[in-house]
Motif scaffolding. Sequence first.
Motif, mmCIF file in Angstrom:
data_model
loop_
_atom_site.group_PDB
_atom_site.id
_atom_site.type_symbol
_atom_site.label_atom_id
_atom_site.label_comp_id
_atom_site.label_asym_id
_atom_site.label_seq_id
_atom_site.Cartn_x
_atom_site.Cartn_y
_atom_site.Cartn_z
ATOM 1 N N UNK A 1 0.830 -1.202 0.000
ATOM 2 C CA UNK A 1 0.000 0.000 0.000
ATOM 3 C C UNK A 1 0.865 1.253 0.000
ATOM 4 N N UNK A 2 0.382 2.293 -0.663
ATOM 5 C CA UNK A 2 1.090 3.569 -0.691
ATOM 6 C C UNK A 2 0.902 4.279 0.646
ATOM 7 N N UNK A 3 1.982 4.485 1.353
ATOM 8 C CA UNK A 3 1.916 5.122 2.666
ATOM 9 C C UNK A 3 3.010 6.163 2.816
ATOM 10 N N UNK A 4 2.817 6.997 3.832
ATOM 11 C CA UNK A 4 3.810 8.041 4.127
ATOM 12 C C UNK A 4 4.567 7.651 5.386
ATOM 13 N N UNK A 5 5.882 7.725 5.308
ATOM 14 C CA UNK A 5 6.738 7.257 6.399
ATOM 15 C C UNK A 5 7.023 8.378 7.398
ATOM 16 N N UNK A 6 6.976 8.021 8.693
ATOM 17 C CA UNK A 6 7.327 8.954 9.759
ATOM 18 C C UNK A 6 8.247 8.240 10.760
ATOM 19 N N UNK A 7 9.041 9.034 11.453
ATOM 20 C CA UNK A 7 9.901 8.520 12.526
ATOM 21 C C UNK A 7 9.416 9.127 13.836
ATOM 22 N N UNK A 8 9.023 8.277 14.781
ATOM 23 C CA UNK A 8 8.586 8.779 16.080
ATOM 24 C C UNK A 8 9.761 9.179 16.957
ATOM 25 N N UNK A 9 10.758 8.300 17.026
ATOM 26 C CA UNK A 9 11.947 8.589 17.847
ATOM 27 C C UNK A 9 13.108 7.717 17.391
ATOM 28 N N UNK A 10 14.318 8.164 17.722
ATOM 29 C CA UNK A 10 15.544 7.397 17.502
ATOM 30 C C UNK A 10 16.434 7.567 18.730
ATOM 31 N N UNK A 11 17.026 6.467 19.172
ATOM 32 C CA UNK A 11 17.862 6.486 20.368
ATOM 33 C C UNK A 11 19.177 5.777 20.086
ATOM 34 N N UNK A 12 20.247 6.287 20.667
ATOM 35 C CA UNK A 12 21.571 5.663 20.553
ATOM 36 C C UNK A 12 21.928 5.004 21.879
ATOM 37 N N UNK A 13 22.400 3.762 21.812
ATOM 38 C CA UNK A 13 22.806 3.001 23.002
ATOM 39 C C UNK A 13 24.087 2.251 22.704
ATOM 40 N N UNK A 14 24.637 1.645 23.745
ATOM 41 C CA UNK A 14 25.873 0.872 23.595
ATOM 42 C C UNK A 14 25.612 -0.598 23.277
ATOM 43 N N UNK A 15 24.347 -1.020 23.383
ATOM 44 C CA UNK A 15 23.969 -2.389 23.072
ATOM 45 C C UNK A 15 22.723 -2.360 22.190
ATOM 46 N N UNK A 16 22.262 -3.537 21.784
ATOM 47 C CA UNK A 16 21.048 -3.607 20.962
ATOM 48 C C UNK A 16 19.787 -3.327 21.772
ATOM 49 N N UNK A 17 19.890 -3.289 23.091
ATOM 50 C CA UNK A 17 18.750 -2.993 23.954
ATOM 51 C C UNK A 17 18.549 -1.477 24.015
ATOM 52 N N UNK A 18 17.469 -1.017 23.378
ATOM 53 C CA UNK A 18 17.235 0.433 23.302
ATOM 54 C C UNK A 18 16.842 1.040 24.641
ATOM 55 N N UNK A 19 16.535 0.211 25.639
ATOM 56 C CA UNK A 19 16.184 0.725 26.971
ATOM 57 C C UNK A 19 17.376 0.730 27.921
ATOM 58 N N UNK A 20 18.535 0.276 27.450
ATOM 59 C CA UNK A 20 19.713 0.203 28.321
ATOM 60 C C UNK A 20 20.273 1.598 28.571
ATOM 61 N N UNK A 21 21.111 1.704 29.562
ATOM 62 C CA UNK A 21 21.788 2.961 29.877
ATOM 63 C C UNK A 21 23.291 2.761 29.780
ATOM 64 N N UNK A 22 24.021 3.808 29.373
ATOM 65 C CA UNK A 22 23.528 5.130 28.973
ATOM 66 C C UNK A 22 22.811 5.080 27.625
ATOM 67 N N UNK A 23 21.933 6.042 27.411
ATOM 68 C CA UNK A 23 21.190 6.138 26.158
ATOM 69 C C UNK A 23 20.987 7.611 25.829
ATOM 70 N N UNK A 24 20.848 7.897 24.545
ATOM 71 C CA UNK A 24 20.635 9.279 24.121
ATOM 72 C C UNK A 24 19.588 9.296 23.028
ATOM 73 N N UNK A 25 18.467 9.951 23.286
ATOM 74 C CA UNK A 25 17.367 10.053 22.326
ATOM 75 C C UNK A 25 17.587 11.312 21.485
#
Length: 409
Positions: free
Chosen positions: A223-247
């Motif tokens: 389907x034709x859709x429009x793409x949006x990004x809600x948020x992006x975060x940088x972490x030291x592991x693949x776990x986006x909830x780990x600390x330290x993290x930077x949104x």
Amino acid sequence: MGFPGLSVVLLMSLVFGVSDAIRTLKEGPMIDADRREYKSVNLGDYSRPKPDDKPTVRVACTEVSMIIFIQPDFYNNGRQVSPQQLFLGDAKYWKNKPCQAVAAGDGQYVIKADLQDCGSSLMVSANDLIYSNNLTLSPPVGSLGITRMTKAIVPVSCPYKRTHVSSTIQQQPLAVSISSKFPKGSSPFSLKLKTDDWLGEKYSNTVYLGDTLHLEVSYTGLAQRKLFINLCVATLTTDSTSTPRYCFIENHGCFVDAKDGGLNSVFQPRSTASSLQFQFDTFLFQNDLRNTVFVTCDVKAAHQLWKSSPANKICNYINSSWKNVDGPDGVCQCSKGVCSGQTSKDDICDTLTLGPFIIIPRKCVQTLSTTFVLLVAPSVIEAEEQSGLVDKAVLPLFIRVGAICAKEL
């Protein structure tokens, strides 16, 4: 003619007499010119301590530090050195506490230093990252100007393998995108690292601190859709909830990194409705010397009929104001606070993780009392803190070229 038997006896007596005389001269007391007796010592009867086969310096490497174990009998000659005579790096580090040897309590000395401390150097090859330094032994000089031990410099290093994926058919991207909501290979979304001109996919995940990363998110559903990004975060592991993290993108599409020192942090104008390209300058977390960073983004594909709204927007921070990539800037004004709005149940969503990116710190150039930072490393911030150039209260949680970001995460 004579007495041949007697001649033989006399000859044998002479031989044994000389032999006894030599033995007496060698083993018995001897007399010098002053009529004093002395006895020579056979040095072959005594031997120096045999060297131990064990090495006197041993290096252990962790993810963030180099640990050096040193035996007090440094030269294996029975003469012990003190921990105050051992340090990591050149002479200017011998008073730096993390670089000095300390007694470990088990009969040996130890130095534990972060990989980037004490003047270490980093070498990058095709397959390896190698942190190198020198262990220095600086023995003291006596009051009469003599020393009984020579100075020593022992090279030490910690090698690490670079993470990569290879193929015998064609080269594959080193950074791998992972979907959290779709089976492997079935997600209609993708997150890719692009070349600087955006024309192709980049095949290396190693970048220097402060270099600009170019990323592209795409939706390839039917389907034709429009793409949006809600948020992006940088972490030291693949776990986006780990600390330290930077949104660095948050609040439904607000590129907040541009407010926190990201000089090149921006969404590119759309080329298609189903893709978004954005870029930002790489950074390291100050409180953790690991130099691998993962990027995780929450994305969604909405019906193209949806106009820009607080929940569906792409906003850049340019010249101290928020600008909408897709239309009127008014929908971006909520970026100053909390953006809320209606989210359609028909939206297709996913969470994508890309990495690891290996961030390589650069050196800084020092002249007299001023430090000119080309690309800042954690050790540079620490050095400036000690010199009083940076107030500890405002030290950043992460660092990058040209700016100090003190955002609480």
